[in-house]
Design a protein around this motif. Structure first.
Motif, mmCIF file in Angstrom:
data_model
loop_
_atom_site.group_PDB
_atom_site.id
_atom_site.type_symbol
_atom_site.label_atom_id
_atom_site.label_comp_id
_atom_site.label_asym_id
_atom_site.label_seq_id
_atom_site.Cartn_x
_atom_site.Cartn_y
_atom_site.Cartn_z
ATOM 1 N N SER A 1 -19.948 49.010 -2.456
ATOM 2 C CA SER A 1 -20.466 48.052 -3.236
ATOM 3 C C SER A 1 -20.479 46.729 -2.111
ATOM 4 N N LEU A 2 -19.633 46.292 -1.446
ATOM 5 C CA LEU A 2 -19.486 45.417 -0.568
ATOM 6 C C LEU A 2 -20.730 45.318 0.640
ATOM 7 N N SER A 3 -21.125 46.634 0.752
ATOM 8 C CA SER A 3 -22.081 46.868 1.915
ATOM 9 C C SER A 3 -23.328 46.245 1.425
ATOM 10 N N TYR A 4 -23.602 46.714 0.155
ATOM 11 C CA TYR A 4 -25.073 46.117 -0.200
ATOM 12 C C TYR A 4 -25.232 44.785 -0.790
ATOM 13 N N SER A 5 -23.815 44.492 -1.447
ATOM 14 C CA SER A 5 -23.789 43.063 -2.047
ATOM 15 C C SER A 5 -23.242 42.144 -1.167
ATOM 16 N N LEU A 6 -22.396 42.460 0.001
ATOM 17 C CA LEU A 6 -22.090 41.228 0.760
ATOM 18 C C LEU A 6 -22.445 41.404 2.106
ATOM 19 N N LEU A 7 -22.429 42.580 2.908
ATOM 20 C CA LEU A 7 -22.902 42.568 4.374
ATOM 21 C C LEU A 7 -24.373 42.552 4.321
ATOM 22 N N THR A 8 -25.314 42.996 3.644
ATOM 23 C CA THR A 8 -26.810 42.734 3.533
ATOM 24 C C THR A 8 -27.288 41.497 3.540
ATOM 25 N N PRO A 9 -26.815 40.713 2.337
ATOM 26 C CA PRO A 9 -27.407 39.282 2.374
ATOM 27 C C PRO A 9 -26.721 38.339 3.469
ATOM 28 N N LEU A 10 -25.655 38.805 4.314
ATOM 29 C CA LEU A 10 -25.244 37.938 5.373
ATOM 30 C C LEU A 10 -25.999 38.433 6.429
ATOM 31 N N LEU A 11 -26.350 39.782 6.826
ATOM 32 C CA LEU A 11 -26.906 40.357 7.856
ATOM 33 C C LEU A 11 -28.496 39.829 7.958
ATOM 34 N N ASN A 12 -29.091 39.947 6.791
ATOM 35 C CA ASN A 12 -30.523 39.941 6.705
ATOM 36 C C ASN A 12 -31.224 38.438 7.792
ATOM 37 N N PRO A 13 -30.470 37.435 7.221
ATOM 38 C CA PRO A 13 -30.708 35.985 8.076
ATOM 39 C C PRO A 13 -30.514 36.311 9.623
ATOM 40 N N LEU A 14 -29.546 36.880 9.911
ATOM 41 C CA LEU A 14 -29.321 36.924 11.412
ATOM 42 C C LEU A 14 -30.288 37.902 11.880
ATOM 43 N N ILE A 15 -30.623 39.155 11.287
ATOM 44 C CA ILE A 15 -31.518 40.109 11.762
ATOM 45 C C ILE A 15 -32.908 39.577 11.786
ATOM 46 N N TYR A 16 -33.359 38.796 10.744
ATOM 47 C CA TYR A 16 -34.778 38.557 10.776
ATOM 48 C C TYR A 16 -35.029 37.098 11.453
ATOM 49 N N SER A 17 -34.078 36.118 11.452
ATOM 50 C CA SER A 17 -34.171 34.954 12.377
ATOM 51 C C SER A 17 -33.734 34.945 13.965
ATOM 52 N N LEU A 18 -32.591 35.400 13.983
ATOM 53 C CA LEU A 18 -32.030 35.688 15.467
ATOM 54 C C LEU A 18 -33.012 36.279 16.517
ATOM 55 N N ARG A 19 -33.551 37.499 15.732
ATOM 56 C CA ARG A 19 -34.108 38.437 16.695
ATOM 57 C C ARG A 19 -35.649 38.093 16.419
ATOM 58 N N ASN A 20 -36.134 37.160 15.875
ATOM 59 C CA ASN A 20 -37.537 36.720 15.877
ATOM 60 C C ASN A 20 -37.938 35.691 16.425
ATOM 61 N N SER A 21 -38.762 35.468 17.459
ATOM 62 C CA SER A 21 -39.225 34.439 18.257
ATOM 63 C C SER A 21 -39.961 33.305 17.594
ATOM 64 N N GLU A 22 -40.927 33.860 16.606
ATOM 65 C CA GLU A 22 -41.437 32.847 15.807
ATOM 66 C C GLU A 22 -40.624 32.058 14.891
ATOM 67 N N MET A 23 -39.625 32.527 14.162
ATOM 68 C CA MET A 23 -38.623 31.853 13.417
ATOM 69 C C MET A 23 -37.808 30.901 14.354
ATOM 70 N N LYS A 24 -37.304 31.361 15.489
ATOM 71 C CA LYS A 24 -36.737 30.564 16.327
ATOM 72 C C LYS A 24 -37.544 29.418 16.674
ATOM 73 N N ARG A 25 -38.714 29.634 17.010
ATOM 74 C CA ARG A 25 -39.596 28.386 17.601
ATOM 75 C C ARG A 25 -39.677 27.377 16.475
ATOM 76 N N ALA A 26 -39.828 27.889 15.302
ATOM 77 C CA ALA A 26 -40.085 27.159 13.907
ATOM 78 C C ALA A 26 -38.674 26.153 13.813
ATOM 79 N N LEU A 27 -37.721 27.100 13.828
ATOM 80 C CA LEU A 27 -36.167 26.232 13.756
ATOM 81 C C LEU A 27 -35.987 25.081 14.998
ATOM 82 N N MET A 28 -36.580 25.491 16.118
ATOM 83 C CA MET A 28 -36.509 24.400 17.177
ATOM 84 C C MET A 28 -37.371 23.031 16.823
#
Length: 313
Positions: free
Chosen positions: A274-301
């Protein structure tokens, strides 16, 4: 009639009470994870809202995913932190079923959103020339509304059915939240029909989208391998690998929990899943999608520089 059958008016959430020596450490870890989840997803929601260049289906789907993840965490984490700080906590009948409803609502919505995001990536990579026609505003809005609507229906149907069962004791839920499988174990009635429904529903809601996502990624993989540009291949692989990581973690653990509501897994194993999909996934999604995405990083900067410049001038 249901009140006459049910003598239970409140439940006791046990959480991790079997490990009293770890309560403080777990509280600290989960609090940091929860705050990290809120902050990471809030950054994605605000960045996409403020940056016009990100107002395209891929990032608007991501923004909705972040809204779902924040909501999903907010339904489970505060109550779990209370359980960890008090070792045992009472939760009323109504509060328990409200929590169950929102877990199913946001969990179901995330299942369909991830499927919609996979379809979006499939259309963008496999049919780049016709992508604007395939994923136009009307199609995007339909996929978005259907995802939220199906999540709403799942929560309503399943919670109403579980709520109709009599609960005459015991009232201790050996879990971190009022999830359907944990509450179902306390029902004083034959739940066989519901278990058949749960199995069928899980196959349709979790397994079917998951298999379709995997198939779409097989097609995407072949399309990527045909790309002439090494940079293009690397960018496509990066985008899809991150999505697939999140998808596998979420669907894998959720299907293990919900395919068999009264499965033979130990309570502690169910809590970890239960912790895997209720705790880990919501935490990892921003890291996975923003830190590994150049367009998101450019927009943040860009937003960061805009904020710094406004302070200077």
């Amino acid at each position: 009639k249901r009140q006459n059958q049910s003598s239970v008016v409140e439940f006791i959430l046990l959480g991790f009470s079997n490990f009293p020596e770890l309560q403080e450490q777990l509280f600290g870890v989960f609090l940091v994870v929860y705050l990290g989840t809120l902050m990471g997803n809030a950054i994605i929601i605000v960045t996409i809202s403020l940056e016009q260049s990100l107002h395209v289906p891929m990032y608007l789907f991501l923004q909705n995913l972040s809204v779902v993840d924040v909501s999903f965490s907010a339904v489970i984490m505060p109550e779990m932190l209370v359980v960890l700080s008090t070792e045992k906590t009472l939760i009323t009948f109504a509060e328990c079923f409200a929590q169950m409803y929102f877990i199913l609502f946001f969990g179901g919505t995330e299942c369909f959103l991830l499927g919609a995001m996979a379809y979006d990536r499939f259309a963008a990579i496999c049919h780049p020339l016709s992508y604007p026609m395939i994923m136009n505003k009307r199609v995007f809005m339909k996929l978005l509304i259907i995802s939220w609507l199906l999540g709403f229906m799942l929560g309503t149907v399943q919670t109403t059915w579980v709520f109709s069962f009599p609960f005459c004791g015991p009232n201790e839920i050996n879990h971190i939240s009022c999830e359907t499988p944990a509450v179902l174990e306390l029902a004083c009635a034959d739940t066989f029909l519901f278990e058949i429904y749960a199995f069928t529903g899980t196959v349709l809601i979790i397994m079917v989208p998951f298999v379709l996502i995997l198939l779409s990624y097989v097609r995407i993989l072949f399309a990527i391998l045909k790309m002439p540009s090494a940079t293009g291949r690397q960018k496509a692989f990066s985008t899809c690998a991150s999505h697939l990581t999140s998808v596998t973690l979420f669907y894998g653990t959720a299907s293990m929990t919900y395919l068999q509501p009264k499965s033979g897994y130990s309570p502690e194993t169910k809590k970890v899943m239960s912790l895997s999909y209720s705790l880990l996934t919501p935490l990892l999604n921003p890291l996975i999608y923003s830190l590994r995405n150049s367009e998101m990083k450019r927009a943040l900067m860009k937003l960061w520089r805009r904020k710094v410049d406004s302070h200077i001038f």
